[in-house]
Design a protein around this motif. Structure first.
Motif, PDB file in Angstrom:
ATOM      1  N   VAL A  18       0.841  -1.205   0.000  1.00  0.00           N
ATOM      2  CA  VAL A  18       0.000   0.000   0.000  1.00  0.00           C
ATOM      3  C   VAL A  18       0.873   1.250   0.000  1.00  0.00           C
ATOM      4  N   ARG A  19       1.892   1.286   0.857  1.00  0.00           N
ATOM      5  CA  ARG A  19       2.770   2.469   0.913  1.00  0.00           C
ATOM      6  C   ARG A  19       3.512   2.683  -0.401  1.00  0.00           C
ATOM      7  N   ARG A  20       3.996   1.619  -1.005  1.00  0.00           N
ATOM      8  CA  ARG A  20       4.729   1.765  -2.272  1.00  0.00           C
ATOM      9  C   ARG A  20       3.826   2.307  -3.374  1.00  0.00           C
ATOM     10  N   ILE A  21       2.611   1.790  -3.449  1.00  0.00           N
ATOM     11  CA  ILE A  21       1.673   2.271  -4.470  1.00  0.00           C
ATOM     12  C   ILE A  21       1.377   3.754  -4.228  1.00  0.00           C
ATOM     13  N   CYS A  22       1.174   4.112  -2.983  1.00  0.00           N
ATOM     14  CA  CYS A  22       0.889   5.513  -2.655  1.00  0.00           C
ATOM     15  C   CYS A  22       2.051   6.420  -3.040  1.00  0.00           C
ATOM     16  N   MET A  23       3.267   6.027  -2.688  1.00  0.00           N
ATOM     17  CA  MET A  23       4.429   6.850  -3.021  1.00  0.00           C
ATOM     18  C   MET A  23       4.605   6.960  -4.532  1.00  0.00           C
ATOM     19  N   ASP A  34      -1.904   9.389   4.825  1.00  0.00           N
ATOM     20  CA  ASP A  34      -3.359   9.593   4.833  1.00  0.00           C
ATOM     21  C   ASP A  34      -4.076   8.482   4.079  1.00  0.00           C
ATOM     22  N   ILE A  35      -3.592   8.172   2.890  1.00  0.00           N
ATOM     23  CA  ILE A  35      -4.219   7.131   2.079  1.00  0.00           C
ATOM     24  C   ILE A  35      -4.035   5.764   2.738  1.00  0.00           C
ATOM     25  N   PHE A  36      -2.883   5.524   3.323  1.00  0.00           N
ATOM     26  CA  PHE A  36      -2.629   4.273   4.048  1.00  0.00           C
ATOM     27  C   PHE A  36      -3.712   4.061   5.101  1.00  0.00           C
ATOM     28  N   GLN A  37      -3.975   5.081   5.888  1.00  0.00           N
ATOM     29  CA  GLN A  37      -5.005   4.981   6.928  1.00  0.00           C
ATOM     30  C   GLN A  37      -6.384   4.773   6.317  1.00  0.00           C
ATOM     31  N   THR A  38      -6.670   5.468   5.241  1.00  0.00           N
ATOM     32  CA  THR A  38      -7.958   5.336   4.583  1.00  0.00           C
ATOM     33  C   THR A  38      -8.189   3.913   4.088  1.00  0.00           C
ATOM     34  N   VAL A  39      -7.183   3.346   3.448  1.00  0.00           N
ATOM     35  CA  VAL A  39      -7.305   1.995   2.895  1.00  0.00           C
ATOM     36  C   VAL A  39      -7.555   0.978   3.998  1.00  0.00           C
ATOM     37  N   LYS A  57      -5.325  -9.424  -1.821  1.00  0.00           N
ATOM     38  CA  LYS A  57      -4.243  -8.517  -2.228  1.00  0.00           C
ATOM     39  C   LYS A  57      -4.702  -7.631  -3.384  1.00  0.00           C
ATOM     40  N   ALA A  58      -5.414  -8.215  -4.342  1.00  0.00           N
ATOM     41  CA  ALA A  58      -5.940  -7.425  -5.469  1.00  0.00           C
ATOM     42  C   ALA A  58      -6.899  -6.348  -4.965  1.00  0.00           C
ATOM     43  N   TRP A  59      -7.703  -6.686  -3.961  1.00  0.00           N
ATOM     44  CA  TRP A  59      -8.627  -5.698  -3.383  1.00  0.00           C
ATOM     45  C   TRP A  59      -7.833  -4.534  -2.789  1.00  0.00           C
ATOM     46  N   PHE A  60      -6.780  -4.832  -2.020  1.00  0.00           N
ATOM     47  CA  PHE A  60      -5.965  -3.770  -1.427  1.00  0.00           C
ATOM     48  C   PHE A  60      -5.334  -2.886  -2.503  1.00  0.00           C
ATOM     49  N   ILE A  61      -4.837  -3.503  -3.548  1.00  0.00           N
ATOM     50  CA  ILE A  61      -4.209  -2.734  -4.626  1.00  0.00           C
ATOM     51  C   ILE A  61      -5.229  -1.834  -5.295  1.00  0.00           C
ATOM     52  N   ARG A  62      -6.406  -2.361  -5.631  1.00  0.00           N
ATOM     53  CA  ARG A  62      -7.440  -1.582  -6.311  1.00  0.00           C
ATOM     54  C   ARG A  62      -7.917  -0.432  -5.437  1.00  0.00           C
ATOM     55  N   VAL A  63      -8.175  -0.705  -4.165  1.00  0.00           N
ATOM     56  CA  VAL A  63      -8.647   0.344  -3.249  1.00  0.00           C
ATOM     57  C   VAL A  63      -7.584   1.434  -3.090  1.00  0.00           C
ATOM     58  N   THR A  64      -6.319   1.038  -3.003  1.00  0.00           N
ATOM     59  CA  THR A  64      -5.225   1.999  -2.853  1.00  0.00           C
ATOM     60  C   THR A  64      -5.106   2.877  -4.095  1.00  0.00           C
ATOM     61  N   ASN A  66      -7.380   3.538  -6.340  1.00  0.00           N
ATOM     62  CA  ASN A  66      -8.558   4.405  -6.433  1.00  0.00           C
ATOM     63  C   ASN A  66      -8.490   5.559  -5.435  1.00  0.00           C
ATOM     64  N   ALA A  67      -8.037   5.288  -4.223  1.00  0.00           N
ATOM     65  CA  ALA A  67      -7.928   6.350  -3.217  1.00  0.00           C
ATOM     66  C   ALA A  67      -6.883   7.393  -3.641  1.00  0.00           C
ATOM     67  N   CYS A  68      -5.772   6.930  -4.214  1.00  0.00           N
ATOM     68  CA  CYS A  68      -4.744   7.863  -4.705  1.00  0.00           C
ATOM     69  C   CYS A  68      -5.296   8.729  -5.834  1.00  0.00           C
ATOM     70  N   ARG A  69      -5.997   8.107  -6.760  1.00  0.00           N
ATOM     71  CA  ARG A  69      -6.575   8.862  -7.881  1.00  0.00           C
ATOM     72  C   ARG A  69      -7.609   9.863  -7.392  1.00  0.00           C
ATOM     73  N   ASP A  70      -8.415   9.461  -6.429  1.00  0.00           N
ATOM     74  CA  ASP A  70      -9.411  10.380  -5.879  1.00  0.00           C
ATOM     75  C   ASP A  70      -8.738  11.592  -5.247  1.00  0.00           C
ATOM     76  N   LEU A  71      -7.671  11.353  -4.515  1.00  0.00           N
ATOM     77  CA  LEU A  71      -6.951  12.460  -3.891  1.00  0.00           C
ATOM     78  C   LEU A  71      -6.339  13.376  -4.943  1.00  0.00           C
ATOM     79  N   LEU A  72      -5.733  12.793  -5.961  1.00  0.00           N
ATOM     80  CA  LEU A  72      -5.073  13.591  -6.996  1.00  0.00           C
ATOM     81  C   LEU A  72      -6.050  14.442  -7.796  1.00  0.00           C
ATOM     82  N   LYS A  73      -7.274  13.977  -7.957  1.00  0.00           N
ATOM     83  CA  LYS A  73      -8.232  14.765  -8.739  1.00  0.00           C
ATOM     84  C   LYS A  73      -9.186  15.581  -7.865  1.00  0.00           C
ATOM     85  N   SER A  74      -8.941  15.593  -6.549  1.00  0.00           N
ATOM     86  CA  SER A  74      -9.800  16.369  -5.656  1.00  0.00           C
ATOM     87  C   SER A  74      -9.637  17.861  -5.949  1.00  0.00           C
ATOM     88  N   PHE A  75     -10.671  18.616  -5.680  1.00  0.00           N
ATOM     89  CA  PHE A  75     -10.668  20.053  -5.940  1.00  0.00           C
ATOM     90  C   PHE A  75      -9.535  20.733  -5.182  1.00  0.00           C
TER      91      PHE A  75
END
Length: 158
Positions: A18-23, A34-39, A57-64, A66-75
């Protein structure tokens, strides 16, 4: 809701992933945490049953992701830049760089008011509401901050 043992097992197994995907996506330690805690909060609150460890594991990757993308496109994320990022820009004129460093060196009580007023464009009454202070207090903070900046920058044009 999952048990503490399930949560600890999941953190032990998937924390690094999760941390590697986030970074990779965010390139920022604070946002990564923040995303780590959210996931993992989503995992704790989820009642989803996983068929296999690979499915989990696939669920964790997908959720991570998606959470990163949501943060990046947030207003908020798309309409703001941290002051530290501004300092790192080579195209920033030297005078602006000095002003920004001076603002960042102000005590927090002044820095918040100055940032909200000069960088975000809020009025003193709006800042008072945001910070939960009296309007006259905000005017005083802005005046004292301008005085400190004059002393640091050696000028009367603030």
């Amino acid at each position: 809701m999952r048990s503490e043992q399930e949560a600890n097992r999941a953190i032990e197994l998937y924390a690094d992933t999760v941390r590697r995907i986030c970074m990779l996506h965010l390139k920022n330690h604070a946002d990564t945490e923040d995303i780590f805690q959210t996931v993992f909060l989503k995992y704790l609150l989820s009642s989803k049953e996983f068929e296999t460890p690979e499915h989990e594991k696939a669920w964790f990757i997908r959720v991570t992701v998606n959470a990163c993308r949501d943060l990046l496109k947030s207003f908020f994320r798309s309409h703001t830049v941290s002051m530290e990022e501004l300092l790192d820009q080579p195209s920033l004129p030297q005078q602006d760089h000095k002003v920004l460093e001076a603002v960042l060196s102000l005590p927090v009580r002044y820095k918040d008011a100055v940032y909200l007023h000069y960088y975000e464009g809020y009025t003193a009454p709006e800042i008072a509401k945001i910070l939960g202070k009296n309007v006259n207090t905000i005017y005083t903070l802005l005046n004292r901050a301008r005085q400190l900046l004059r002393e640091k920058l050696g000028g009367d044009d603030l």
